[in-house]
Motif scaffolding. Structure first.
Motif, PDB file in Angstrom:
ATOM      1  N   VAL A  47       0.946  -1.021   0.374  1.00 50.89           N
ATOM      2  CA  VAL A  47       0.283   0.020   0.177  1.00 50.89           C
ATOM      3  C   VAL A  47       0.827   1.057  -0.156  1.00 50.89           C
ATOM      4  O   VAL A  47       1.141   2.026  -0.865  1.00 50.89           O
ATOM      5  CB  VAL A  47      -1.109   0.168   1.471  1.00 50.89           C
ATOM      6  N   ALA A  48       1.600   1.545   0.888  1.00 48.71           N
ATOM      7  CA  ALA A  48       2.812   2.801   1.037  1.00 48.71           C
ATOM      8  C   ALA A  48       3.809   2.240   1.674  1.00 48.71           C
ATOM      9  O   ALA A  48       3.825   0.921   2.883  1.00 48.71           O
ATOM     10  CB  ALA A  48       1.741   3.242   2.100  1.00 48.71           C
ATOM     11  N   ALA A  49       4.738   2.899   1.743  1.00 48.71           N
ATOM     12  CA  ALA A  49       6.640   3.200   2.834  1.00 48.71           C
ATOM     13  C   ALA A  49       6.924   4.490   2.660  1.00 48.71           C
ATOM     14  O   ALA A  49       6.688   4.693   2.348  1.00 48.71           O
ATOM     15  CB  ALA A  49       6.966   1.597   2.419  1.00 48.71           C
ATOM     16  N   ILE A  50       7.565   4.094   4.035  1.00 45.76           N
ATOM     17  CA  ILE A  50       8.200   5.889   3.897  1.00 45.76           C
ATOM     18  C   ILE A  50       9.295   4.937   4.839  1.00 45.76           C
ATOM     19  O   ILE A  50       9.877   4.102   5.425  1.00 45.76           O
ATOM     20  CB  ILE A  50       7.382   6.241   5.415  1.00 45.76           C
ATOM     21  N   SER A  51      10.517   5.327   4.423  1.00 47.67           N
ATOM     22  CA  SER A  51      11.871   5.383   4.224  1.00 47.67           C
ATOM     23  C   SER A  51      12.391   5.590   5.918  1.00 47.67           C
ATOM     24  O   SER A  51      11.198   6.531   7.050  1.00 47.67           O
ATOM     25  CB  SER A  51      13.084   6.645   4.126  1.00 47.67           C
ATOM     26  N   TRP A  52      13.357   5.804   6.679  1.00 47.71           N
ATOM     27  CA  TRP A  52      13.549   6.044   7.967  1.00 47.71           C
ATOM     28  C   TRP A  52      13.861   7.460   8.473  1.00 47.71           C
ATOM     29  O   TRP A  52      13.360   7.806   9.888  1.00 47.71           O
ATOM     30  CB  TRP A  52      14.855   5.461   8.259  1.00 47.71           C
ATOM     31  N   ALA A  60       0.928   2.631  -3.690  1.00 54.14           N
ATOM     32  CA  ALA A  60       0.529   2.428  -5.052  1.00 54.14           C
ATOM     33  C   ALA A  60      -0.352   2.885  -5.215  1.00 54.14           C
ATOM     34  O   ALA A  60      -0.998   3.909  -4.958  1.00 54.14           O
ATOM     35  CB  ALA A  60      -0.374   0.703  -3.893  1.00 54.14           C
ATOM     36  N   ASP A  61      -0.392   2.719  -6.413  1.00 53.21           N
ATOM     37  CA  ASP A  61      -1.291   3.431  -7.938  1.00 53.21           C
ATOM     38  C   ASP A  61      -2.787   3.221  -6.792  1.00 53.21           C
ATOM     39  O   ASP A  61      -2.887   4.370  -7.320  1.00 53.21           O
ATOM     40  CB  ASP A  61      -1.103   3.095  -9.107  1.00 53.21           C
ATOM     41  N   PHE A  67      -4.437   8.786   0.114  1.00 54.27           N
ATOM     42  CA  PHE A  67      -3.218   8.251   1.824  1.00 54.27           C
ATOM     43  C   PHE A  67      -2.363   8.963   1.657  1.00 54.27           C
ATOM     44  O   PHE A  67      -1.601   9.384   0.844  1.00 54.27           O
ATOM     45  CB  PHE A  67      -3.142   7.120   1.493  1.00 54.27           C
ATOM     46  N   THR A  68      -1.724   9.372   2.985  1.00 55.24           N
ATOM     47  CA  THR A  68      -0.979  10.132   3.675  1.00 55.24           C
ATOM     48  C   THR A  68       0.257   8.844   4.445  1.00 55.24           C
ATOM     49  O   THR A  68      -0.345   8.783   5.793  1.00 55.24           O
ATOM     50  CB  THR A  68      -0.795  11.185   3.680  1.00 55.24           C
TER      51      THR A  68
END
Length: 120
Positions: A47-52, A60-61, A67-68
């Motif tokens: 769905v989504a990811a964030i770096s450290w 995802a498209d 989504f944030t």
């Protein structure tokens, strides 16, 4: 790292929810965090990811623009704000931690899921 996802619930189409992924462990800030979801009868999907650092995010498209994902390393927590929810967003949502993030990477730690149900 131990992860605890929360914030799921039953909402109507068009509503919003904010999921939280709380982590324990002093090394939380070195991990990227991702959200995955799995709907009944379907495979788990990214769905989504964030770096450290929070400096890089991936979506995802299907959720881009709605989504944030964000993180607060002081609170050892990652959030995912979900707006304009659709019935097809109904799934169990899982958060996961890894040293590299993005849809193509494996993740080392997984939390239990939180159920999001969107009614039409």
């Amino acid at each position: 790292v131990q992860l605890q996802a929360s914030g799921g619930g039953l909402v109507q189409a068009g509503d919003s929810l904010r999921l939280s992924c709380a982590a324990s462990g002093r090394t939380f800030s070195v991990y990227g965090i991702a959200w995955f979801r799995q709907a009944p009868g379907r495979e788990r999907e990214f769905v989504a990811a964030i770096s450290w650092s929070g400096g890089s995010t991936y979506y995802a498209d299907s959720v881009k623009g709605r989504f944030t994902i964000s993180r607060d390393n002081a609170k050892n927590t990652v959030y995912m704000q979900m707006n304009s929810l659709k019935p097809e967003d109904t799934a169990v949502y899982y958060c996961a931690a890894g040293l590299r993030v993005g849809p193509q990477y494996e993740y080392d730690y997984w939390g239990q899921g939180t159920l999001v149900t969107v009614s039409s």
